[in-house]
Design a protein around this motif. Structure first.
Motif, PDB file in Angstrom:
ATOM      1  N   LEU A 154      -6.960  -0.059   7.670  1.00 52.68           N
ATOM      2  CA  LEU A 154      -6.571  -0.484   9.016  1.00 52.68           C
ATOM      3  C   LEU A 154      -7.726  -1.183   9.733  1.00 52.68           C
ATOM      4  N   ASN A 155      -8.919  -0.614   9.569  1.00 49.40           N
ATOM      5  CA  ASN A 155     -10.117  -1.204  10.148  1.00 49.40           C
ATOM      6  C   ASN A 155     -10.302  -2.649   9.716  1.00 49.40           C
ATOM      7  N   LYS A 156     -10.181  -2.877   8.400  1.00 41.62           N
ATOM      8  CA  LYS A 156     -10.365  -4.220   7.853  1.00 41.62           C
ATOM      9  C   LYS A 156      -9.281  -5.167   8.361  1.00 41.62           C
ATOM     10  N   ILE A 157      -8.040  -4.661   8.380  1.00 44.01           N
ATOM     11  CA  ILE A 157      -6.917  -5.508   8.773  1.00 44.01           C
ATOM     12  C   ILE A 157      -7.080  -5.948  10.225  1.00 44.01           C
ATOM     13  N   VAL A 163      -6.290 -11.540   6.664  1.00 46.77           N
ATOM     14  CA  VAL A 163      -5.544 -10.623   5.781  1.00 46.77           C
ATOM     15  C   VAL A 163      -4.060 -10.929   5.839  1.00 46.77           C
ATOM     16  N   LYS A 164      -3.483 -11.182   4.672  1.00 52.33           N
ATOM     17  CA  LYS A 164      -2.066 -11.550   4.623  1.00 52.33           C
ATOM     18  C   LYS A 164      -1.210 -10.453   3.984  1.00 52.33           C
ATOM     19  N   VAL A 165      -1.765  -9.802   2.957  1.00 47.27           N
ATOM     20  CA  VAL A 165      -0.993  -8.785   2.229  1.00 47.27           C
ATOM     21  C   VAL A 165      -1.867  -7.557   1.986  1.00 47.27           C
ATOM     22  N   VAL A 166      -1.250  -6.371   2.073  1.00 47.40           N
ATOM     23  CA  VAL A 166      -1.912  -5.118   1.722  1.00 47.40           C
ATOM     24  C   VAL A 166      -1.104  -4.456   0.615  1.00 47.40           C
ATOM     25  N   PHE A 167      -1.765  -4.105  -0.480  1.00 43.20           N
ATOM     26  CA  PHE A 167      -1.081  -3.409  -1.578  1.00 43.20           C
ATOM     27  C   PHE A 167      -1.467  -1.935  -1.579  1.00 43.20           C
ATOM     28  N   ILE A 168      -0.460  -1.062  -1.565  1.00 43.64           N
ATOM     29  CA  ILE A 168      -0.705   0.380  -1.634  1.00 43.64           C
ATOM     30  C   ILE A 168       0.179   0.967  -2.730  1.00 43.64           C
ATOM     31  N   ALA A 169      -0.430   1.538  -3.771  1.00 45.15           N
ATOM     32  CA  ALA A 169       0.356   2.235  -4.787  1.00 45.15           C
ATOM     33  C   ALA A 169       0.456   3.694  -4.366  1.00 45.15           C
ATOM     34  N   SER A 194       2.217  -9.645  11.276  1.00 43.96           N
ATOM     35  CA  SER A 194       1.872 -10.813  10.460  1.00 43.96           C
ATOM     36  C   SER A 194       1.318 -10.428   9.082  1.00 43.96           C
ATOM     37  N   VAL A 195       1.135  -9.129   8.865  1.00 43.80           N
ATOM     38  CA  VAL A 195       0.594  -8.666   7.583  1.00 43.80           C
ATOM     39  C   VAL A 195       1.706  -7.989   6.779  1.00 43.80           C
ATOM     40  N   LEU A 196       1.878  -8.432   5.536  1.00 44.13           N
ATOM     41  CA  LEU A 196       2.871  -7.799   4.658  1.00 44.13           C
ATOM     42  C   LEU A 196       2.274  -6.546   4.039  1.00 44.13           C
ATOM     43  N   VAL A 197       2.998  -5.444   4.108  1.00 46.40           N
ATOM     44  CA  VAL A 197       2.548  -4.223   3.450  1.00 46.40           C
ATOM     45  C   VAL A 197       3.441  -3.980   2.241  1.00 46.40           C
ATOM     46  N   VAL A 198       2.812  -3.898   1.061  1.00 42.88           N
ATOM     47  CA  VAL A 198       3.557  -3.664  -0.172  1.00 42.88           C
ATOM     48  C   VAL A 198       3.293  -2.236  -0.624  1.00 42.88           C
ATOM     49  N   LEU A 199       4.350  -1.447  -0.650  1.00 40.37           N
ATOM     50  CA  LEU A 199       4.248  -0.055  -1.051  1.00 40.37           C
ATOM     51  C   LEU A 199       4.824   0.052  -2.462  1.00 40.37           C
ATOM     52  N   ASP A 200       3.957   0.240  -3.424  1.00 39.93           N
ATOM     53  CA  ASP A 200       4.345   0.242  -4.834  1.00 39.93           C
ATOM     54  C   ASP A 200       4.652   1.678  -5.260  1.00 39.93           C
ATOM     55  N   GLU A 201       5.946   1.976  -5.422  1.00 34.56           N
ATOM     56  CA  GLU A 201       6.366   3.348  -5.725  1.00 34.56           C
ATOM     57  C   GLU A 201       6.788   3.507  -7.192  1.00 34.56           C
TER      58      GLU A 201
END
Ligand SMILES: *Cc1c(COP(=O)(O)O)cnc(C)c1O
Length: 371
Positions: A154-157, A163-169, A194-201
């Motif tokens: 969150l700090n970085k974003i 920052v355009k996309v965040v990937f979280i597995a 404006s930031v896409l969050v990708v939650l990889d489940e």
């Protein structure tokens, strides 16, 4: 005359020049010949050792006479099955040739060379790879207790508008750690639209309590990824999907190949999804085998990370050496050296017999070699 390197081999984008091909493992038969071992067990790729639902075999057999036809470009019946299963409209689903194809689509559709992509240290290798292939800037957030540090992200974003996309597995591969739904919800509340969050489940079927699909209705910038490669046991057929706001799906559909999910994969996935009894059996078996392995590993005095998946990250001092020694005994695991975890190996939870053999071999090696 210009050399090949200066002419046709000149990649269209500088980012391609820097990429390296995926280091494929040897075919199992080659491996057996090279190491002179007959009985090899593979605990390296988090595949389901039980296989897949018997209904899948039947469904695929029925398709065989129709293989001269193209598959349905819209995967209509599979989307319908997913829509029923998730209780969401069909437009929320995009199918991919494995969820890795969707990770790549996210890159192609949403990440340019001016953008940055955020992901966790010790997380899925596909995220830095897609970032590199788009020529974008990777931002790796140091792990917290081997898991993903949402506050760090969150700090970085917040401090970096590129920052355009965040990937979280979640659960995370290769560490097996889990973030709760509450934590993810709090995080998403603070991420700019404006930031896409990708939650990889990919491993959610092993830990149904971490299902976060309810967040899809709440956050339009969220993409959830699922796969048939792990608990469903269909890694060889390549089929995965995303759940997202239909407007994101519309963009994927403009870029993806129309026939990206083949006929066998579509029918297999429908049959696999319908057999939730099989998934429950897989989950139960994984759970009891995981407990058994924890006890054995504890008895050996080794350190490990509590896992919410079908694999365990295990500390063995010298991962590369352990990897080689196990290979010589016909056991394929994954050294985590490539992640900078030089002391750790990742072991997929196998069948009961495979796990017994792994533990017996590990015990033998620890007793008879310098570690
Ligand atoms: C295995 C895995 C996948 C699945 O990839 P497929 O292309 O669907 O086989 C995706 N994400 C993570 C974190 C994984 O471990």
């Amino acid at each position: 005359m210009a050399s090949l390197e200066q002419s046709v081999l000149q990649p269209a984008y500088p980012s391609i020049q820097k990429l390296q091909a995926y280091p494929a493992g040897k075919p199992l038969d080659e491996f057996k010949r090279e190491y002179g071992v007959e009985d090899v067990i593979k605990l390296a790729s988090n595949e389901n050792p039980i296989g897949c639902s018997p209904h899948v075999t039947l469904a695929i057999t029925k398709e065989l006479a129709e293989l001269f036809r193209y598959p349905d470009a819209n995967s209509h019946y599979l989307k319908q099955a997913l829509a029923d299963y998730h209780e969401l409209p069909m437009e929320y689903f995009t199918l991919g040739n494995g969820s890795e194809e969707i990770i790549n689509l996210i890159g192609r559709c949403f990440v340019s060379h001016n953008d940055s992509v955020v992901f966790g240290q010790y997380s899925f290798i596909a995220y830095p790879l897609v970032t590199a292939s788009q020529g974008a800037t990777p931002i790796e957030i140091p792990a917290k207790n081997y898991g993903i540090d949402l506050d760090g992200m969150l700090n970085k974003i917040k401090n970096n508008s590129s920052v355009k996309v965040v990937f979280i597995a979640n659960p995370n591969n290769p560490t097996g750690t889990l973030l709760t739904s509450e934590k993810l919800d709090e995080f998403l509340q603070q991420v700019p639209q404006s930031v896409l969050v990708v939650l990889d489940e990919a491993y959610v079927d092993y830990e149904p309590s971490c299902d976060n699909q309810h967040l899809i209705q709440k956050y339009e910038n969220l993409i959830i990824l699922r796969t048939f490669s792990k608990a469903y046991g269909l890694a060889g057929l390549r089929v995965g999907y995303s759940i997202s706001n239909p407007q994101i799906g519309d963009i994927f559909n403009r870029v993806r190949q129309p026939f990206n999910v083949n006929k066998l994969a579509q029918s297999a996935a429908i049959a696999a999804l319908a057999d939730q009894d099989f998934i429950n059996k897989v989950r139960d078996s994984n759970l009891s085998q995981r407990e058994w392995l924890y006890n054995q590993i504890d008895a050996l005095g080794l350190n490990y990370i509590k896992s919410h998946t079908n694999f365990i990250l295990l500390q063995v001092n010298d991962a590369t050496k352990m990897d080689q020694l196990l290979l010589q005994q016909g056991i394929i695991i994954r050294s985590m050296e490539e992640y900078g975890l030089n002391e750790w190996i990742r072991v997929t939870i196998g069948t009961e017999d495979e796990n017994i053999r792994f533990i017996d071999t590990l015990t033998e090696l620890l007793n008879h070699t310098d570690f």
